[in-house]
Design a protein around this motif. Sequence first.
Motif, PDB file in Angstrom:
ATOM      1  N   GLY A  12      48.368  40.427  40.446  1.00 26.07           N
ATOM      2  CA  GLY A  12      47.407  40.249  39.370  1.00 26.07           C
ATOM      3  C   GLY A  12      46.027  39.791  39.787  1.00 26.07           C
ATOM      4  N   GLY A  13      45.819  39.518  41.070  1.00 28.94           N
ATOM      5  CA  GLY A  13      44.489  39.117  41.511  1.00 28.94           C
ATOM      6  C   GLY A  13      43.527  40.283  41.485  1.00 28.94           C
ATOM      7  N   GLY A  14      42.254  39.978  41.757  1.00 33.44           N
ATOM      8  CA  GLY A  14      41.259  41.034  41.791  1.00 33.44           C
ATOM      9  C   GLY A  14      39.860  40.497  41.604  1.00 33.44           C
ATOM     10  N   LEU A  15      38.957  41.421  41.308  1.00 36.22           N
ATOM     11  CA  LEU A  15      37.548  41.097  41.111  1.00 36.22           C
ATOM     12  C   LEU A  15      37.245  41.098  39.609  1.00 36.22           C
ATOM     13  CD1 LEU A  15      34.592  40.739  42.124  1.00 36.22           C
ATOM     14  CD2 LEU A  15      34.466  43.243  42.197  1.00 36.22           C
ATOM     15  N   VAL A  16      36.589  40.057  39.144  1.00 39.26           N
ATOM     16  CA  VAL A  16      36.248  39.960  37.729  1.00 39.26           C
ATOM     17  C   VAL A  16      34.872  39.323  37.598  1.00 39.26           C
ATOM     18  CG1 VAL A  16      37.371  37.702  37.464  1.00 39.26           C
ATOM     19  CG2 VAL A  16      37.117  39.196  35.468  1.00 39.26           C
TER      20      VAL A  16
END
Length: 115
Positions: A8-12
């Motif tokens: 569920g991680g990532g760039l936001v």
Amino acid sequence: QVSLVESGGGLVQPGGSLRLSCAASGSIFAINAMGWYRQTPGKQRELVATITRGGSANYADSVKGRFTISRDNAKNTVYLQMNSLKPEDTAVYYCSAYRLGSNYWGQGTQVTVSS
């Protein structure tokens, strides 16, 4: 042994939301507290939130009111809903599980908050 797998991680962008998940497998019987920690380069790993098997939650002051930890005991999964994200929330987030005197860790998932 307990195996923990985060996702569920990532760039936001700042102000955005992400939800992290962590699924436990292996010797999951008697897992008590589960939680999330985070770490940035050159700094110690710090507590974000923990939750007991009964659902009692504890949060770092820096995330109170923005992050929510929850747990599905039937699925052996813990979640971290992160809202109103700030650039200073950028870190590698690690899932943890406490069982019979031992702490277990996932491999970590990168969360980057940037415009």
